[in-house]
Design an enzyme around this catalytic site. Sequence first.
Site, PDB file in Angstrom:
ATOM      1  N   HIS A  69      39.138  44.014  48.909  1.00  0.00           N
ATOM      2  CA  HIS A  69      39.272  45.238  48.758  1.00  0.00           C
ATOM      3  C   HIS A  69      39.269  46.182  49.941  1.00  0.00           C
ATOM      4  O   HIS A  69      38.655  46.593  50.055  1.00  0.00           O
ATOM      5  CB  HIS A  69      38.319  45.751  47.721  1.00  0.00           C
ATOM      6  CG  HIS A  69      38.499  44.962  46.524  1.00  0.00           C
ATOM      7  ND1 HIS A  69      39.010  45.217  44.881  1.00  0.00           N
ATOM      8  CD2 HIS A  69      37.417  43.355  46.443  1.00  0.00           C
ATOM      9  CE1 HIS A  69      38.578  44.165  44.500  1.00  0.00           C
ATOM     10  NE2 HIS A  69      38.445  43.229  44.330  1.00  0.00           N
ATOM     11  N   CYS A 105      43.277  41.823  45.625  1.00  0.00           N
ATOM     12  CA  CYS A 105      42.026  40.514  45.073  1.00  0.00           C
ATOM     13  C   CYS A 105      42.583  39.861  43.266  1.00  0.00           C
ATOM     14  O   CYS A 105      43.630  38.824  44.207  1.00  0.00           O
ATOM     15  CB  CYS A 105      41.428  41.198  44.116  1.00  0.00           C
ATOM     16  SG  CYS A 105      39.911  40.336  43.148  1.00  0.00           S
ATOM     17  N   GLU A 112      40.635  48.984  49.643  1.00  0.00           N
ATOM     18  CA  GLU A 112      39.895  50.478  48.601  1.00  0.00           C
ATOM     19  C   GLU A 112      38.199  50.775  48.533  1.00  0.00           C
ATOM     20  O   GLU A 112      38.278  51.807  48.657  1.00  0.00           O
ATOM     21  CB  GLU A 112      40.686  51.035  47.411  1.00  0.00           C
ATOM     22  CG  GLU A 112      39.925  49.734  46.287  1.00  0.00           C
ATOM     23  CD  GLU A 112      41.264  48.557  46.596  1.00  0.00           C
ATOM     24  OE1 GLU A 112      41.417  48.373  47.370  1.00  0.00           O
ATOM     25  OE2 GLU A 112      40.460  47.488  45.200  1.00  0.00           O
TER      26      GLU A 112
END
Lengths: 259, 223
Positions: free
Chosen positions: B203, B88, B205
Amino acid sequence: MLAKRIIPCLDVTGGRVVKGVNFVELRDAGDPVEIAARYNDQGADELTFLDITATSDDRDLILPIIEAVASQVFIPLTVGGGVRTVEDVRRLLNAGADKTSFNSAAIANPQVIRDASARYGSQCIVVAIDAKRRFGADLLDRGEGWDVYSHGGRKNTGLDAVAWARQMAEFGAGEILLTSMDRDGTKAGFDLELTRAVSDAVDVPVIASGGVGTLDDLADGIQQGHADAVLAASIFHYGEYTVAQAKARMAERGITVRI
Amino acid sequence: MKKIVNTVAVVDYGMGNLRSVAQAVLHAAADSGVNVIITAEPAQVRAASRVVLPGQGAMPDCMRELRASGLLEPVLEAAASKPLFGVCVGMQMLLDHSAEGPAGVGTPGLGVIGGEVVRFDLAGRTQADGSRYKVPQMGWNQVFATQPRHALWSGVPDGSWFYFVHSFYARPSDARHTAGEADYGGRFTAAVARDNIFATQFHPEKSAAQGLALYRNFLHWNP
């Protein structure tokens, strides 16, 4: 193309995920990590945890739940209910939340939205709006529209929902979670007029909430309400439908979803 | 025989939701023998065999904190010498410059990958289904690898969905540094890569199984 999102909402109190019927008869719904993992497996795009704890004493009990879920389930997690300060945002983000949702606190002190978004970025600041169609004297005085209610829907603030959504987006809210109080719990579908009015008025994404009874209600919220995401609780909790079924129906209706 | 320890350092310069990145990298590293540390210590970043640079919030704040924490130099060293994964704003900082920041001025980046970070300009435009484009782009979008396909996409099917939250995106000056693209009012760069560097606007994650796969690939990547 960006997919429209389906977001199951989980109620949390006393450190457990619970489910109830119209806020009474709360029953333990099971282990938060298991429930979150199940929705994740079904294809949920995000999860929202709503802390329905009545007293601030027990509020911190949501932190271990968020920590446990965040270590096992890798989709965005939003926490709402009792979020008041920039410090609350910090603690929830540190526990593993990705977004925090303000409601009454933003009404009491709009500046907190500016402060929180300046510190942590708009992407993690959601403003939840509980809106109800004007009636009686309010309708006669101010014409058709929706008012914003605070304190769990008990107090009419006199704020116009569309204007309030606009103001909150200007203040730095990255997303609006819009609940129709008229429809909440009715299973009659979203208030599509309200959803569309707010969604068309702001440049940030709008999540429609309140009233979902069928899978077509979800699709209507996107197509007729112009919502970017739809939130539902009961239709998923009681096993009436899975998130995967909801997505399949939305896809049949021509909506881009992540499958 | 001395065992070479594969250590990945998640750089903690005090910005954003570092924890979720660390959790996912830890999860991806489980049973792999890779040691994951979350660190604000320049020496530990220097000692690590690979580095993850997260970032969330506004680019000017991220650059300021990276500099103030003393971690800017070790990150630049990593960018020149070992596998580096930016996420990001951790990706955006790798470019020369971002339009985010004071009007007309923006914010200088690390200049590790040539190019600019610009804002989505989608006001008043509608998507194919008639709905308006919103900024930030928030949600899941499909990512397509550019050719030649980067090693980190291994096992990740083209068109996989990843989670995005951003108002700005990278425009590398050299098209070969775009490793993946997505479409939001036109194709934009969703991942950049050069030599030992790979970075994503989305992202991993928060992107469920495919995101973890990307991190897993990174932990064993030998550029």
